[in-house]
Design a protein around this motif. Structure first.
Motif, short mmCIF file in Angstrom:
data_model
loop_
_atom_site.label_atom_id
_atom_site.label_comp_id
_atom_site.label_asym_id
_atom_site.label_seq_id
_atom_site.Cartn_x
_atom_site.Cartn_y
_atom_site.Cartn_z
N ILE A 136 -3.21 2.80 9.20
CA ILE A 136 -3.76 3.66 8.15
C ILE A 136 -3.36 5.11 8.37
N LYS A 137 -3.39 5.54 9.62
CA LYS A 137 -3.00 6.92 9.93
C LYS A 137 -1.53 7.16 9.59
N SER A 138 -0.70 6.17 9.88
CA SER A 138 0.73 6.30 9.56
C SER A 138 0.94 6.37 8.05
N VAL A 139 0.15 5.59 7.29
CA VAL A 139 0.22 5.65 5.82
C VAL A 139 -0.13 7.05 5.35
N GLN A 140 -1.21 7.58 5.88
CA GLN A 140 -1.68 8.90 5.45
C GLN A 140 -0.70 10.02 5.85
N GLN A 141 -0.04 9.86 6.98
CA GLN A 141 0.93 10.87 7.41
C GLN A 141 2.12 10.97 6.47
N ARG A 142 2.36 9.93 5.71
CA ARG A 142 3.44 9.95 4.72
C ARG A 142 3.01 10.55 3.39
N GLY A 143 1.77 11.01 3.34
CA GLY A 143 1.25 11.60 2.11
C GLY A 143 0.74 10.58 1.12
N TRP A 144 0.54 9.34 1.58
CA TRP A 144 0.05 8.29 0.71
C TRP A 144 -1.45 8.11 0.94
N LEU A 145 -2.09 7.42 0.01
CA LEU A 145 -3.52 7.16 0.09
C LEU A 145 -3.75 5.69 0.40
N PHE A 146 -4.63 5.42 1.35
CA PHE A 146 -5.00 4.05 1.70
C PHE A 146 -6.44 3.81 1.26
N VAL A 147 -6.65 2.74 0.50
CA VAL A 147 -7.99 2.37 0.04
C VAL A 147 -8.32 1.00 0.61
N ASN A 148 -9.41 0.93 1.34
CA ASN A 148 -9.78 -0.30 2.04
C ASN A 148 -10.28 -1.38 1.07
N SER A 149 -11.08 -0.99 0.08
CA SER A 149 -11.66 -1.95 -0.87
C SER A 149 -11.52 -1.41 -2.29
#
Length: 427
Positions: free
Chosen positions: A37-50
């Motif tokens: 998730i941290k790697s996703v966010q570092q790319r400027g993307w948003l991660f939504v769990n549910s």
């Protein structure tokens, strides 16, 4: 005795190892997920769990728009390097589960299916095979409802981008779903690959946007969960008020609804469909070896499919069912009497509705039993499923089209609200 104690100790040690191993595995999985998730966010993307169903509400083609059990899960959203919105999401229905990647188009377009390699077409797809252009090379399959649209989309530029995508991902499974270009099985675990993959998918979308396709622009759908090839069906989920309207089993307790669907097909009557759940309890008594009696309460769970179509006017009671223990009203056709049991309070009304052509329709068209009752036609569909609803909808539409005009006039309508169809009512 000592051997018994040793066995117990061994089992205790094994249980402890299992517990510790499970905890350790859970810690590793949690740590990996946090790092991902941290790697996703570092790319400027948003991660939504549910994510909510809003994430897929605009999508209606398989794997979306199929069945009643639908579940979106982990979601990644962002923008490609050229500013095109994308989404990568985990999705599951009753027939498929996996990951889907998509980027946004500038227009809503008709459905189109393109698969490369040995990839099988998606479950539930209804499309006509279209010859793949030679620029795609061997192994590609194309499907569409509008052949002219497919030929217009498959430009040399798009074929070039599809071949480039296939070079990095053998077995491309791509579709156009409204204003989204959707591909199954994105490389979501390897984020270093996912970024370039999304850029390649964005190039596919750009090639489609660069093609003059405005004559095929589709209207904006209502913001609700829909069903594939049934644009006027929509998902409700739960509506327990229907229990007061529908002829459900009234026994037991804990009555509730789920998987509620409303809609209609074309000019056919609107319907409601849902599963009804309830509970009953019974007491079981047993006697042990000492002659002592013991009682326990057993709770049993029940469910039934409910499907009703709203009629344009109140109609007298009439039941159309398969021949069983009760023969019902006798008609002039022996073959019909052998197959069907018709019940009505007014035999003349039954003879008016079940005339010779109506008998031919019923004998030639397999369908579930139903009864007309007031403003509703209630079916016994046997199951709560998308195909069952669709079949009963067309079946009833054909039956109502065969009700004579004078019957409708006697009921208060000037004309038959369901004119005969030009094509066969049920395939």
């Amino acid at each position: 005795m000592e051997s018994g104690v040793a066995v117990v100790l061994v089992f205790m040690v094994l249980a402890a190892v299992v517990v510790v191993g499970g905890i350790a595995w859970g810690i590793v999985a949690f740590t990996r997920r946090r790092a991902y998730i941290k790697s996703v966010q570092q790319r400027g993307w948003l991660f939504v769990n549910s994510p909510t169903f809003d994430a897929v509400a605009r999508l209606g083609n398989p794997p979306f728009g199929i069945g009643f059990d639908r579940k979106p899960d982990d979601q990644i959203t962002g923008m490609t390097g050229t500013g095109r919105p994308f989404q990568v999401i985990e999705y599951k229905n009753g027939h498929w589960s996996g990951w889907v990647g998509m980027v946004t188009l500038s227009r809503r377009l008709p459905e189109l299916w393109i698969t490369g390699g040995e990839t099988a077409p998606r479950y539930g797809v209804l499309a006509q095979g279209v010859p793949a252009p030679p620029q795609l090379g061997p192994g590609w399959q194309v499907g569409a409802l509008d052949v002219a649209f497919a030929n217009a989309v498959l430009t040399p530029q798009l074929c070039q981008q599809l071949n480039a995508m296939a070079a990095g991902q053998p077995g491309v499974n791509l579709s156009i779903d409204g204003d989204q270009v959707v591909v199954l099985d994105p490389p979501r675990k390897e984020l270093d690959r996912l970024g370039p993959w999304l850029e390649q998918l964005g190039a596919v979308a750009a090639a489609i946007d660069a093609t003059p396709l405005d004559q095929w622009i589709q209207p904006e759908p209502p913001p609700r969960l829909t069903f594939y090839h049934h644009p006027e069906w929509y998902w409700i989920g739960v509506d327990d008020s229907l229990l007061q309207l529908a002829p459900v089993n009234r026994g037991g307790f804990g009555h509730r609804t789920d998987q509620v669907v409303r809609g209609r097909d074309g000019d056919g009557p609107p319907f409601i469909a849902f599963k009804h759940h309830w509970k009953t309890q019974r007491t079981e008594t047993s006697t042990d070896s000492n002659g002592n009696s013991h009682s326990r309460t057993v709770t049993e769970h029940h469910s039934e499919p409910i499907l009703g179509f709203q009629l344009p006017i109140r109609m007298p009671p009439l039941t159309v069912g398969r021949k069983g223990l009760s023969s019902g009203i006798e008609f002039e056709s022996a073959a019909f009497n052998e197959q069907f049991a018709i019940f009505a309070q007014d035999p003349k009304y039954a003879y008016d509705v079940i005339h010779p052509r109506q008998m031919e329709y019923l004998m030639a068209t397999p369908g579930a039993p139903f009864r007309l009752e007031g403003e509703w036609a209630w079916f016994s569909p046997g199951e709560h499923s998308q195909p069952a609803i669709a079949h009963c909808s067309v079946y009833l539409r054909g039956f109502l089209a065969g009700v004579p005009r004078f019957v409708w006039r006697n009921l208060g309508l000037a004309e038959n609200p369901f004119p005969p169809l030009e094509t066969p009512a049920v395939r």
